[in-house]
Write an enzyme that holds these catalytic residues in place. Structure first.
Site, PDB file in Angstrom:
ATOM      1  N   CYS A  57     -23.494  -7.835  -3.503  1.00  0.00           N
ATOM      2  CA  CYS A  57     -24.230  -6.596  -3.758  1.00  0.00           C
ATOM      3  C   CYS A  57     -25.696  -6.882  -4.100  1.00  0.00           C
ATOM      4  O   CYS A  57     -25.975  -7.616  -5.047  1.00  0.00           O
ATOM      5  CB  CYS A  57     -23.549  -5.853  -4.920  1.00  0.00           C
ATOM      6  N   TYR A 183     -29.348   1.004   3.883  1.00  0.00           N
ATOM      7  CA  TYR A 183     -28.101   1.757   3.724  1.00  0.00           C
ATOM      8  C   TYR A 183     -28.212   3.127   4.388  1.00  0.00           C
ATOM      9  O   TYR A 183     -27.241   3.626   4.974  1.00  0.00           O
ATOM     10  CB  TYR A 183     -27.759   1.921   2.252  1.00  0.00           C
TER      11      TYR A 183
END
Length: 318
Positions: A57, A183
């Site tokens: 992440c 994203y």
């Protein structure tokens, strides 16, 4: 993948979308502050706090970087989850030794039994009060930067007051169009939303390239928080975002200044050990089955961040 609703874990196959097909990121809910003097109720103390992260992440990566930079490895413990994030969300290989959780959502249940929302990482946990202090990476790195110097003696300030306004302005653009921009491209569900995200992403990469051609770091000749917030996206870009998220106008290595800058940051003491390319690929390609239904993880690319970067010349020129 799933979501907590009134404290109960529910299957959830996708990410929130607007009617336009645009990706919506959930706002962080736990925003407590650790302070050196304890005035916030969370005092900076060795051994009190525990960081839960995913190596894959990028938001977690920020906190791991500051844990290294600020010499907090013996002050704040850390647990990592497995790369794959499937029906139970972020999952520990073995129960977390501090919280006892098998899944990250159980940490959220402990902190707030009726919590509704995604169980995201990073999570900063307080052993003393048995709750989540904060789950917003931008807050956590600021606390790591400023509140633990009395314990470690490490006083380097990556958010100095005289540069704060410029750092904030750069952070705002980089977050919206680059950090979150990849994203917004990858999770878009309409062509228009995808193309809009890709255009703004590469407009910003072009802007960053031009800036870094004439100065060593994003805010002149001083390494700041702004650089470390950008780095996790750049170091993942060619391995996962270029292909998996269809951000394929150019590789980072096709930008001479950005590529050299990425290698310089990677080569700083302690940073290379925070970079795990294989875990990035395993997470993105293996977890996002709506994008990659087979879960096949690519063998490449081969990326060498260790070659000389030559960025010293910019400081010498200045």
């Amino acid at each position: 993948m799933g979501v907590l609703i009134d404290g109960q874990w529910r299957p959830d196959p996708g990410y929130a979308q607007r009617d336009t097909g645009e990706f919506i990121r959930q706002a962080s809910r736990f925003r407590g502050r650790i302070t050196a003097d304890g005035s916030s109720g969370f005092a900076a103390e060795a051994g009190r706090y525990h960081l839960v992260v995913s190596n894959a992440c990028p938001w977690s990566h920020r906190t791991l970087i500051f844990r290294v930079l600020k010499h907090l490895e013996d002050v704040i413990s850390v647990s990592t989850v497995e790369p794959l994030m499937l029906e139970h969300g972020w999952t520990f290989r073995e129960p977390d030794p501090v919280t006892g959780a098998r899944y990250v959502y159980e940490i959220y249940q402990k902190a707030q039994p009726d919590y509704t929302g995604r169980a995201t990482v990073p999570v900063l946990w307080d052993r003393q009060t048995q709750t989540i202090v904060n789950n917003e990476s931008s807050d956590i790195i600021r606390m790591f930067n400023s509140e633990f110097g009395g314990l470690t003696g490490e006083r380097t300030d990556y958010y100095p007051a005289d540069l704060a306004a410029e750092i904030d302005a750069i952070n705002a653009r980089v977050y919206e169009t680059v950090n979150n921009g990849v994203y917004r491209a990858g999770f878009a569900t309409t062509q228009a939303a995808y193309e809009a995200a890709v255009r703004t992403l590469f407009d910003s990469l072009d802007w960053l390239e031009e800036r870094l051609q004439r100065q060593r770091y994003l805010v002149g000749d001083r390494l700041t928080e702004a650089d470390w917030r950008l780095f996790p996206t750049l170091v993942r870009f060619d391995a996962v975002y270029y292909g998996h998220f269809k951000c394929n106008l150019r590789h980072v290595y096709e930008y001479p200044a950005l590529w050299a800058y990425t290698r310089e940051l990677y080569q700083m003491p302690g940073i290379a050990r925070t970079v795990t390319i294989d875990e990035y690929k395993a997470h993105y390609y293996g977890s996002h089955r709506a994008i990659n239904p087979t879960g096949i993880i690519p063998v490449g690319p081969r990326i060498d961040f260790s070659t000389p970067h030559g960025r010293e010349r910019l400081s010498a020129r200045a």
